[in-house]
Design a protein around this motif. Sequence first.
Motif, PDB file in Angstrom:
ATOM      1  N   GLY A 241       4.179  -9.529 -19.346  1.00  0.00           N
ATOM      2  CA  GLY A 241       5.205 -10.563 -19.299  1.00  0.00           C
ATOM      3  C   GLY A 241       6.242 -10.413 -18.203  1.00  0.00           C
TER       4      GLY A 241
ATOM      5  N   ALA B 243       0.445 -18.779 -12.722  1.00  0.00           N
ATOM      6  CA  ALA B 243       1.828 -18.298 -12.597  1.00  0.00           C
ATOM      7  C   ALA B 243       2.115 -17.908 -11.147  1.00  0.00           C
ATOM      8  CB  ALA B 243       2.059 -17.106 -13.511  1.00  0.00           C
ATOM      9  N   LYS B 244       3.244 -18.369 -10.623  1.00  0.00           N
ATOM     10  CA  LYS B 244       3.587 -18.082  -9.222  1.00  0.00           C
ATOM     11  C   LYS B 244       3.745 -16.588  -8.976  1.00  0.00           C
ATOM     12  CE  LYS B 244       8.669 -18.722  -9.205  1.00  0.00           C
ATOM     13  NZ  LYS B 244       8.986 -18.133 -10.431  1.00  0.00           N
ATOM     14  N   GLU B 245       4.118 -15.842  -9.986  1.00  0.00           N
ATOM     15  CA  GLU B 245       4.287 -14.392  -9.845  1.00  0.00           C
ATOM     16  C   GLU B 245       2.960 -13.692  -9.545  1.00  0.00           C
ATOM     17  OE1 GLU B 245       7.535 -16.087 -12.282  1.00  0.00           O
ATOM     18  OE2 GLU B 245       5.352 -16.159 -12.513  1.00  0.00           O
TER      19      GLU B 245
ATOM     20  N   LEU C 190       0.718 -13.664 -18.412  1.00  0.00           N
ATOM     21  CA  LEU C 190       1.202 -14.852 -17.729  1.00  0.00           C
ATOM     22  C   LEU C 190       0.084 -15.888 -17.664  1.00  0.00           C
ATOM     23  CD1 LEU C 190       3.105 -13.149 -14.762  1.00  0.00           C
ATOM     24  CD2 LEU C 190       4.048 -13.948 -16.943  1.00  0.00           C
TER      25      LEU C 190
ATOM     26  N   SER D  40      -1.246  -9.235 -17.853  1.00  0.00           N
ATOM     27  CA  SER D  40      -0.029  -9.789 -17.247  1.00  0.00           C
ATOM     28  C   SER D  40       0.735 -10.590 -18.295  1.00  0.00           C
ATOM     29  CB  SER D  40      -0.369 -10.692 -16.061  1.00  0.00           C
ATOM     30  OG  SER D  40      -1.021 -11.877 -16.504  1.00  0.00           O
TER      31      SER D  40
ATOM     32  N   LYS E 101       7.961 -10.640 -14.699  1.00  0.00           N
ATOM     33  CA  LYS E 101       7.775 -11.587 -13.605  1.00  0.00           C
ATOM     34  C   LYS E 101       8.448 -11.114 -12.327  1.00  0.00           C
ATOM     35  CE  LYS E 101       7.288 -15.623 -16.586  1.00  0.00           C
ATOM     36  NZ  LYS E 101       7.797 -16.967 -16.893  1.00  0.00           N
ATOM     37  N   GLU E 102       9.759 -10.907 -12.373  1.00  0.00           N
ATOM     38  CA  GLU E 102      10.501 -10.501 -11.176  1.00  0.00           C
ATOM     39  C   GLU E 102       9.947  -9.204 -10.596  1.00  0.00           C
ATOM     40  OE1 GLU E 102      12.088 -11.377 -14.072  1.00  0.00           O
ATOM     41  OE2 GLU E 102      12.688 -13.376 -13.404  1.00  0.00           O
TER      42      GLU E 102
ATOM     43  N   SER F  69       1.539  -5.424 -17.005  1.00  0.00           N
ATOM     44  CA  SER F  69       2.930  -5.811 -16.767  1.00  0.00           C
ATOM     45  C   SER F  69       3.523  -6.546 -17.972  1.00  0.00           C
ATOM     46  CB  SER F  69       3.055  -6.659 -15.504  1.00  0.00           C
ATOM     47  OG  SER F  69       2.146  -7.739 -15.524  1.00  0.00           O
TER      48      SER F  69
END
Length: 172
Positions: A12, A43-45, A39, A37, A14-15, A10
């Motif tokens: 970077g 990370a909350k994602e 991240l 990721s 997030k949404e 992914s």
Amino acid sequence: MAKALIVSDSHGLKEELIMIKKRHEDEIDLMIHCGDSELETNAKELSGYVTVRGNMDFLGKDFPNEAIEMLGNKCLYITHGHLYDVKMSHMSLAYRAEETGAVIACFGHSHIAEAYEREGMIFINPGSIRLPRGTFEKTYAILEINDLNITVVFYSLEGKQIDHLSKEFKGN
């Protein structure tokens, strides 16, 4: 019946991770991120995802290189793939997955969406939701295991099923 959502590479985003999670959260038992990721580990994602470390995960240094999960009665081996040189061959990945007792190997790294079976092992690369290769569609997959078969359905980032990539395998 048991289902797993599988994403990878992914890079970077997030949404999009949250959107995919929300789209399928009521139908899945396991969420997997096969690395890159980019991240942070907390990370909350990535909350709820079993996440492994990819070669570009400099922020997520605490991600493990591999994970082993049960889905239904099947053992899954999860890794990014760079440590097994999956862009050249899947042989090393197959050996490691077999060592762990897995019958399904989930990986990323190449950004190429594919699912196939070789010598009783099912290999799943969900592709990339950011930078796909081999197709124009940004992809992820849902693995479904039931008593009779194993199905891998690929989806575009927008949630459209991609039939030409999706596969069904006889359960063993």
